[in-house]
Design an enzyme around this catalytic site. Structure first.
Site, PDB file in Angstrom:
ATOM      1  N   ASP A  31      40.327  69.048  29.667  1.00  0.00           N
ATOM      2  CA  ASP A  31      39.092  69.691  29.216  1.00  0.00           C
ATOM      3  C   ASP A  31      39.416  70.613  28.038  1.00  0.00           C
ATOM      4  OD1 ASP A  31      36.114  70.363  30.734  1.00  0.00           O
ATOM      5  OD2 ASP A  31      36.812  71.718  29.156  1.00  0.00           O
ATOM      6  N   ILE A  32      38.577  70.553  27.015  1.00  0.00           N
ATOM      7  CA  ILE A  32      38.823  71.307  25.784  1.00  0.00           C
ATOM      8  C   ILE A  32      38.654  72.818  26.007  1.00  0.00           C
ATOM      9  CG2 ILE A  32      36.459  71.331  24.841  1.00  0.00           C
ATOM     10  CD1 ILE A  32      37.706  70.330  22.182  1.00  0.00           C
ATOM     11  N   ASN A  88      28.964  67.671  38.019  1.00  0.00           N
ATOM     12  CA  ASN A  88      27.694  68.306  37.691  1.00  0.00           C
ATOM     13  C   ASN A  88      26.680  67.214  37.383  1.00  0.00           C
ATOM     14  OD1 ASN A  88      28.610  71.050  37.836  1.00  0.00           O
ATOM     15  ND2 ASN A  88      29.710  70.675  35.916  1.00  0.00           N
ATOM     16  N   VAL A  97      27.580  67.207  29.126  1.00  0.00           N
ATOM     17  CA  VAL A  97      27.967  65.907  28.568  1.00  0.00           C
ATOM     18  C   VAL A  97      27.436  64.823  29.511  1.00  0.00           C
ATOM     19  CG1 VAL A  97      29.842  64.393  27.846  1.00  0.00           C
ATOM     20  CG2 VAL A  97      30.031  66.866  27.459  1.00  0.00           C
ATOM     21  N   HIS A 101      31.447  62.334  34.770  1.00  0.00           N
ATOM     22  CA  HIS A 101      32.837  62.778  34.826  1.00  0.00           C
ATOM     23  C   HIS A 101      33.094  63.633  36.047  1.00  0.00           C
ATOM     24  CE1 HIS A 101      30.440  65.612  32.418  1.00  0.00           C
ATOM     25  NE2 HIS A 101      31.193  66.577  32.935  1.00  0.00           N
ATOM     26  N   HIS A 103      35.361  66.756  37.294  1.00  0.00           N
ATOM     27  CA  HIS A 103      36.243  67.840  36.881  1.00  0.00           C
ATOM     28  C   HIS A 103      37.321  67.972  37.956  1.00  0.00           C
ATOM     29  CE1 HIS A 103      33.525  69.911  33.863  1.00  0.00           C
ATOM     30  NE2 HIS A 103      32.629  69.211  34.530  1.00  0.00           N
TER      31      HIS A 103
HETATM   32  P1  AMP Z   1      29.717  69.330  32.274  1.00  0.00           P
HETATM   33  O1  AMP Z   1      29.106  70.704  32.233  1.00  0.00           O
HETATM   34  O2  AMP Z   1      30.028  68.903  33.679  1.00  0.00           O
HETATM   35  O3  AMP Z   1      28.913  68.318  31.498  1.00  0.00           O
HETATM   36  O4  AMP Z   1      31.116  69.495  31.601  1.00  0.00           O
HETATM   37  C1  AMP Z   1      31.475  68.954  30.357  1.00  0.00           C
HETATM   38  C2  AMP Z   1      32.863  69.429  30.058  1.00  0.00           C
HETATM   39  O5  AMP Z   1      33.325  68.716  28.932  1.00  0.00           O
HETATM   40  C3  AMP Z   1      33.002  70.918  29.731  1.00  0.00           C
HETATM   41  O6  AMP Z   1      33.885  71.537  30.658  1.00  0.00           O
HETATM   42  C4  AMP Z   1      33.561  70.922  28.299  1.00  0.00           C
HETATM   43  O7  AMP Z   1      34.498  71.955  28.091  1.00  0.00           O
HETATM   44  C5  AMP Z   1      34.175  69.552  28.199  1.00  0.00           C
HETATM   45  N1  AMP Z   1      34.267  68.991  26.851  1.00  0.00           N
HETATM   46  C6  AMP Z   1      33.283  68.955  25.919  1.00  0.00           C
HETATM   47  N2  AMP Z   1      33.716  68.326  24.799  1.00  0.00           N
HETATM   48  C7  AMP Z   1      34.997  67.971  25.028  1.00  0.00           C
HETATM   49  C8  AMP Z   1      35.994  67.303  24.271  1.00  0.00           C
HETATM   50  N3  AMP Z   1      35.755  66.869  23.023  1.00  0.00           N
HETATM   51  N4  AMP Z   1      37.225  67.114  24.825  1.00  0.00           N
HETATM   52  C9  AMP Z   1      37.471  67.553  26.075  1.00  0.00           C
HETATM   53  N5  AMP Z   1      36.576  68.175  26.858  1.00  0.00           N
HETATM   54  C10 AMP Z   1      35.356  68.390  26.347  1.00  0.00           C
END
Ligand code: AMP
Ligand code: ZN
Length: 120
Positions: A31-32, A88, A97, A101, A103
């Site tokens: 995760d970024i 989520n 996103v 996915h 986490h």
């Molecule tokens: P969610 O709130 O469950 O949709 O989580 C999306 C996650 O994606 C968040 O924890 C972000 O930090 C992560 N994220 C967004 N863009 C990227 C990326 N380019 N590379 C890695 N993680 C990302």
């Protein structure tokens, strides 16, 4: 695949990510914006927006994502101390996103709450 989905772009290697695992059905990357010392996202190669969008035909895939999570957890030495898996779904859960996915969070004691965000 969805043209404007950032996770599809990572899967297609159009966007950089720190990929820690991949196979025919799934990809896992860091995760970024990590909320814990280990924060890995496990995603299906197939573009499925949310867990509410999975169908009977995705049943094996959903199980597979959990096996991948276990394997990644083992690789990051979380097997003994434990970890948390979070999905989520939609606005109230704060999903940002819209590509399904998991986490995988670990590497420190996590709060005894199911709350999302930096407090996990
Ligand atoms: P969610 O709130 O469950 O949709 O989580 C999306 C996650 O994606 C968040 O924890 C972000 O930090 C992560 N994220 C967004 N863009 C990227 C990326 N380019 N590379 C890695 N993680 C990302
Ligand atoms: Zn996607």
């Amino acid at each position: 695949m969805s043209a404007d989905c950032i996770f599809c772009k990572i899967i297609k290697r159009e966007l950089d990510a720190d990929i820690v695992y991949e196979d025919e059905y799934a990809v896992a990357f860091k995760d970024i914006n990590p909320a814990a010392p280990v924060h890995i996202l496990i995603v299906p190669r197939e573009h499925i927006p949310t867990i509410m969008d999975v169908e009977k035909s995705n049943e094996k895939l959903i199980g597979h994502l959990h096996l991948v999570a276990n394997e990644v957890a083992r690789a990051f030495k979380l097997g003994k101390k434990g970890y948390r898996l979070v999905i989520n779904c939609g606005a109230d859960a704060g999903q940002i996103v819209f590509h399904l996915h998991l986490h995988l969070l670990g590497g420190r004691p996590l709060l005894q709450t199911i709350a999302k965000g930096r407090g996990v």
